[in-house]
Structure formats: structure tokens, C-alpha cells
Design a protein around this motif. Sequence first.
Motif, mmCIF file in Angstrom:
data_model
loop_
_atom_site.group_PDB
_atom_site.id
_atom_site.type_symbol
_atom_site.label_atom_id
_atom_site.label_comp_id
_atom_site.label_asym_id
_atom_site.label_seq_id
_atom_site.Cartn_x
_atom_site.Cartn_y
_atom_site.Cartn_z
ATOM 1 N N ALA A 94 29.441 -5.012 -76.379
ATOM 2 C CA ALA A 94 30.265 -4.806 -75.190
ATOM 3 C C ALA A 94 30.102 -3.378 -74.670
ATOM 4 O O ALA A 94 30.027 -3.142 -73.456
ATOM 5 C CB ALA A 94 31.730 -5.086 -75.501
ATOM 6 N N GLY A 95 30.043 -2.397 -75.595
ATOM 7 C CA GLY A 95 29.837 -1.013 -75.180
ATOM 8 C C GLY A 95 28.490 -0.817 -74.516
ATOM 9 O O GLY A 95 28.385 -0.119 -73.504
ATOM 10 N N TRP A 96 27.457 -1.451 -75.068
ATOM 11 C CA TRP A 96 26.122 -1.364 -74.456
ATOM 12 C C TRP A 96 26.138 -1.979 -73.063
ATOM 13 O O TRP A 96 25.563 -1.425 -72.116
ATOM 14 C CB TRP A 96 25.118 -2.087 -75.341
ATOM 15 N N ARG A 97 26.817 -3.121 -72.926
ATOM 16 C CA ARG A 97 26.848 -3.809 -71.636
ATOM 17 C C ARG A 97 27.578 -2.975 -70.587
ATOM 18 O O ARG A 97 27.134 -2.870 -69.438
ATOM 19 C CB ARG A 97 27.534 -5.164 -71.808
ATOM 20 N N LEU A 98 28.701 -2.342 -70.982
ATOM 21 C CA LEU A 98 29.426 -1.487 -70.040
ATOM 22 C C LEU A 98 28.601 -0.254 -69.678
ATOM 23 O O LEU A 98 28.612 0.194 -68.524
ATOM 24 C CB LEU A 98 30.761 -1.065 -70.635
ATOM 25 N N GLY A 99 27.876 0.297 -70.674
ATOM 26 C CA GLY A 99 27.019 1.440 -70.384
ATOM 27 C C GLY A 99 25.930 1.093 -69.378
ATOM 28 O O GLY A 99 25.655 1.855 -68.451
ATOM 29 N N LYS A 100 25.333 -0.061 -69.569
ATOM 30 C CA LYS A 100 24.299 -0.520 -68.632
ATOM 31 C C LYS A 100 24.876 -0.714 -67.237
ATOM 32 O O LYS A 100 24.261 -0.333 -66.229
ATOM 33 C CB LYS A 100 23.697 -1.825 -69.158
ATOM 34 N N ARG A 101 26.076 -1.299 -67.187
ATOM 35 C CA ARG A 101 26.721 -1.518 -65.895
ATOM 36 C C ARG A 101 27.069 -0.180 -65.238
ATOM 37 O O ARG A 101 26.977 -0.028 -64.011
ATOM 38 C CB ARG A 101 27.987 -2.357 -66.107
ATOM 39 N N GLY A 102 27.475 0.814 -66.058
ATOM 40 C CA GLY A 102 27.789 2.128 -65.514
ATOM 41 C C GLY A 102 26.580 2.791 -64.883
ATOM 42 O O GLY A 102 26.683 3.380 -63.793
ATOM 43 N N TRP A 103 25.427 2.698 -65.519
ATOM 44 C CA TRP A 103 24.209 3.276 -64.945
ATOM 45 C C TRP A 103 23.789 2.548 -63.679
ATOM 46 O O TRP A 103 23.300 3.177 -62.722
ATOM 47 C CB TRP A 103 23.080 3.268 -65.975
ATOM 48 N N ALA A 104 23.998 1.234 -63.638
ATOM 49 C CA ALA A 104 23.702 0.487 -62.408
ATOM 50 C C ALA A 104 24.603 0.962 -61.271
ATOM 51 O O ALA A 104 24.161 1.103 -60.123
ATOM 52 C CB ALA A 104 23.885 -1.010 -62.653
ATOM 53 N N GLY A 105 25.868 1.223 -61.603
ATOM 54 C CA GLY A 105 26.788 1.732 -60.587
ATOM 55 C C GLY A 105 26.395 3.098 -60.090
ATOM 56 O O GLY A 105 26.475 3.393 -58.888
ATOM 57 N N LEU A 106 25.946 3.960 -60.996
ATOM 58 C CA LEU A 106 25.510 5.293 -60.598
ATOM 59 C C LEU A 106 24.289 5.224 -59.698
ATOM 60 O O LEU A 106 24.204 5.934 -58.685
ATOM 61 C CB LEU A 106 25.217 6.140 -61.839
ATOM 62 N N ARG A 107 23.351 4.356 -60.038
ATOM 63 C CA ARG A 107 22.159 4.208 -59.178
ATOM 64 C C ARG A 107 22.552 3.711 -57.793
ATOM 65 O O ARG A 107 22.022 4.189 -56.777
ATOM 66 C CB ARG A 107 21.158 3.260 -59.835
ATOM 67 N N ALA A 108 23.483 2.760 -57.734
ATOM 68 C CA ALA A 108 23.924 2.237 -56.440
ATOM 69 C C ALA A 108 24.612 3.338 -55.621
ATOM 70 O O ALA A 108 24.401 3.449 -54.404
ATOM 71 C CB ALA A 108 24.870 1.061 -56.648
ATOM 72 N N PHE A 109 25.420 4.153 -56.288
ATOM 73 C CA PHE A 109 26.077 5.254 -55.590
ATOM 74 C C PHE A 109 25.048 6.243 -55.055
ATOM 75 O O PHE A 109 25.106 6.666 -53.892
ATOM 76 C CB PHE A 109 27.048 5.965 -56.532
ATOM 77 N N ASN A 110 24.075 6.620 -55.889
ATOM 78 C CA ASN A 110 23.063 7.586 -55.463
ATOM 79 C C ASN A 110 22.163 7.042 -54.358
ATOM 80 O O ASN A 110 21.564 7.823 -53.602
ATOM 81 C CB ASN A 110 22.208 8.014 -56.656
ATOM 82 N N ALA A 111 22.076 5.711 -54.268
ATOM 83 C CA ALA A 111 21.263 5.104 -53.212
ATOM 84 C C ALA A 111 21.978 5.095 -51.863
ATOM 85 O O ALA A 111 21.359 4.828 -50.831
ATOM 86 C CB ALA A 111 20.895 3.668 -53.602
ATOM 87 N N THR A 112 23.278 5.387 -51.878
ATOM 88 C CA THR A 112 24.037 5.449 -50.628
ATOM 89 C C THR A 112 23.605 6.688 -49.847
ATOM 90 O O THR A 112 23.518 7.781 -50.412
ATOM 91 C CB THR A 112 25.548 5.543 -50.915
ATOM 92 N N PRO A 113 23.308 6.551 -48.563
ATOM 93 C CA PRO A 113 22.886 7.734 -47.788
ATOM 94 C C PRO A 113 23.902 8.863 -47.895
ATOM 95 O O PRO A 113 25.118 8.630 -47.891
ATOM 96 C CB PRO A 113 22.802 7.191 -46.354
ATOM 97 N N LYS A 114 23.405 10.077 -47.985
ATOM 98 C CA LYS A 114 24.295 11.226 -48.167
ATOM 99 C C LYS A 114 25.308 11.335 -47.036
ATOM 100 O O LYS A 114 26.462 11.755 -47.248
ATOM 101 C CB LYS A 114 23.487 12.514 -48.277
ATOM 102 N N SER A 115 24.936 10.936 -45.851
ATOM 103 C CA SER A 115 25.850 11.009 -44.711
ATOM 104 C C SER A 115 27.042 10.083 -44.879
ATOM 105 O O SER A 115 28.076 10.262 -44.230
ATOM 106 C CB SER A 115 25.105 10.654 -43.415
ATOM 107 N N HIS A 116 26.905 9.065 -45.754
ATOM 108 C CA HIS A 116 27.993 8.113 -45.992
ATOM 109 C C HIS A 116 28.894 8.538 -47.153
ATOM 110 O O HIS A 116 29.938 7.923 -47.373
ATOM 111 C CB HIS A 116 27.431 6.723 -46.291
ATOM 112 N N ARG A 117 28.488 9.540 -47.915
ATOM 113 C CA ARG A 117 29.296 9.948 -49.071
ATOM 114 C C ARG A 117 29.795 11.386 -48.918
ATOM 115 O O ARG A 117 29.728 12.198 -49.817
ATOM 116 C CB ARG A 117 28.543 9.758 -50.381
ATOM 117 N N ARG A 118 30.363 11.635 -47.761
ATOM 118 C CA ARG A 118 30.954 12.946 -47.484
ATOM 119 C C ARG A 118 32.209 13.171 -48.332
ATOM 120 O O ARG A 118 32.462 14.269 -48.808
ATOM 121 C CB ARG A 118 31.298 13.017 -46.001
#
Length: 398
Positions: free
Chosen positions: A18-42
Motif C-alpha cells: 500500500a505504501g509503494w502504491r501511494l508513493g507511485k501515485r504521489g509521483w504521478a501527481g507531481l508529474r501532472a502538476f509539473n506538466a501544468t503550464p506555469k501561467s496556470h499555477r500562479r
Amino acid sequence: MGSKQLPVPSGFFGRLFAGWRLGKRGWAGLRAFNATPKSHRRIVFYAETEADWAFLGPVCRALETSGERVLKITSDAADGVLDQPDSFFVGFGSARTALFKSIDTEAFVMTLSDLQTFHLKRSVHPVHYFYIFHSIASTHRVYREHAFDAYDTILCVGPHHQEEIRKTEEAYGLKAKRLVPHGYGRLDTLIDDISAQAESADGGSEELNVLVAPSWGECSIVMHCLDRVIRSLLNGPFTVTIRLHPMTRRQDPGLPDRLLAEYGPTARFQFDPHINTTESLLAADIMISEWSGAPLEYAFARLRPVIFIDTPPKIHNPAWEQVDCPLLEVDIREEIGQVVSLDAIETLPTVVSDLIGEVDDWANRIRRVREETVYNLGCSGEVGAGIILETLDLESRS
């Protein structure tokens, strides 16, 4: 990025998976956040748990209402905010650590203290850090010694926060932060809920309802006298509701079942598992606590007195006396209620009855204290949004 209730793992390997699965999901979330254009994450808000939105939410919603796009990040896999657009899960592991170190935004808003003290650091990019309080209590004893040092702007609940933080800066030779009068969104929400409840009230129960809301840790009623408090109250003509702090439930997950087994058969005892909701606060005729922040919220929202069990104080900063300021949570106790010693627990039924009998007098007294203690009652969300936008505007012109 919607929220999911993950199945509870069983055994060591189940928890590991479960910890591994949450860690994997956390990294997926970080990648999705970083893929958001900078102008949208003011403007980015971060919550450790879903409970944080009780304090962050009013400001966040006010920004969105004004037309600002706000990105929301959470470490809570069950956080309902994940069902909303522009929301991302990063968990509590390495993805969160990486997010904090690398986030590239203009405004990072949170109610997480101790930034820069442990593994969560300020970003390598020029980010303006805003802190919103999750308690009305003073800053220099219940928080750690350097809890607020790394923030740029602190949205203060009342004048006590401004005085305490300035005195802390003087005591430690720190650079002055921007301290602005804000208020307390959680209190505004409670007051709105009370107004809505009054409009739909059906008379309610005639039986008096006592809410026991302990803090956690060594200062808690749970550690000193919980059974004595419950038994004493059940000896009187009261319904007793207990609402445990999430940390208490994490440290002793079997406690609710034990309490229900012991006192549930009386039919006048109930356990409220919903720490994020306001129903038990609104239904209570009086609250019993000790050093929790909840009694200040209850008294200021309901304009009803609180009983404080005089357990040893909550101290997370052993050097608190270096800051030459009074402690709100100490000085305010007899202004908004009555202190009962550990030796006098058996008098609780009488104390409860006496205080409820004087509730109108207490309401006027508590209203005056509230006006002196909390800024911008009823509009802190809009004020907080204005503070953030004004700060970003000033920085863009400098």
C-alpha cells in the motif's frame, strides 16, 4: 486525479504494498502538476490532510470566486478536494519532498508550520510563502520554536499573533516578516453554519448535550481523566458526545470501540468520528476540553462557555519564555468559561448546570472577547484573498 478510498492492507507485506502504491501515485501527481503550464499555477495551496481545508478553504474559494485559477495539492489520499479540477495528490513521501524543493509558483499557501526546519524546504525558485493559521492559540508555546521563521507573509488571526511573532523576531534577531490582519476562516464557517441551523431548527432535544473534545498528547484528557469525565457526566442528566483528535485515533485506533463498549449501553453516550464536520459542535450545549484549539472555536462561534480541565499545558516549545508575551490560551480561559481541576472532576454535573443556567450572561462576555481577539469576523476569506493578490501585485511591480 480524483480521490479513491484505498482498501486497508493487512499484514506487513500488505502495508508495504500500500505504501509503494501511494508513493507511485504521489509521483504521478507531481508529474501532472509539473506538466501544468506555469501561467496556470500562479497560486498554489497545499493541504497535509483534508482537515486543512477548513482553514484554507475560505481564502481559496474567495480567490476562485474573483476569477483566479488556484491549484490545490494534498497529501491525503482520501481528500475530497481531489474530485475537483486543478487538484493533485503527492502523498507524504519523496514526491512531496521533491515538490517543496522544486515548486515554481508565485504564491504557495499552506497551514503547515515548521517549513525549512525538517525535510520540507523552501523552493530553489523565488516563491512567496503564505501561512494561514489553523488555531486561534498563541504562537510561542504550542508550536515549535522556529515554526514560522521561513514564511514571507503570515495571515494573523488577531493582534496577539502579530505581537508574538514580532517579539519572536526580536528575541532571535530574525528578519521581519509581513504580518497582516486576516481572521479565522474556520470560525466564519461555524458562524454561517449556526445561522443556517437556526433557520431550519425544529426545536431539538430537551436533553442537554455535553461535547467532550480533547486535544492529543500528554496534555490530553485522554491521558489523565477521560473515564472519570465520562462517568461523572453520565451521573447527571446529560447526553455525552466525544470527539477525539485525529492524532489520538492514530495512536490508539481501538479507543473508540472501547468507549462505545463501555458507555454505549447507557444510550446517552455517542462517539463522533467526523472531525471535519461541524454537527457535534453545533448540537452541543456546552464543551469540555483542556488545551485544544477547539474550545476557542466553540466559544466564539456558539457564544457559549467552555469547561477547561486543568491538565498539564501543551508545550511544544520548551524555550517559549524567551518570547516576552502573554499566552492567549492561558489568559482567555476564565474569560470564556471555567477551569476545573483534576481533583474536582466529580463536580462536573454541577458546573455544567450552573454555566448553562448563565448562558445569556456568558454570551455577552464572550462576544466582547471575540471582538478583541479575532480580525475581520465574517469576511476573512475575502480579506485573505485580497492579501495574496495585493502581495503578488506589489512583487510584480518591484
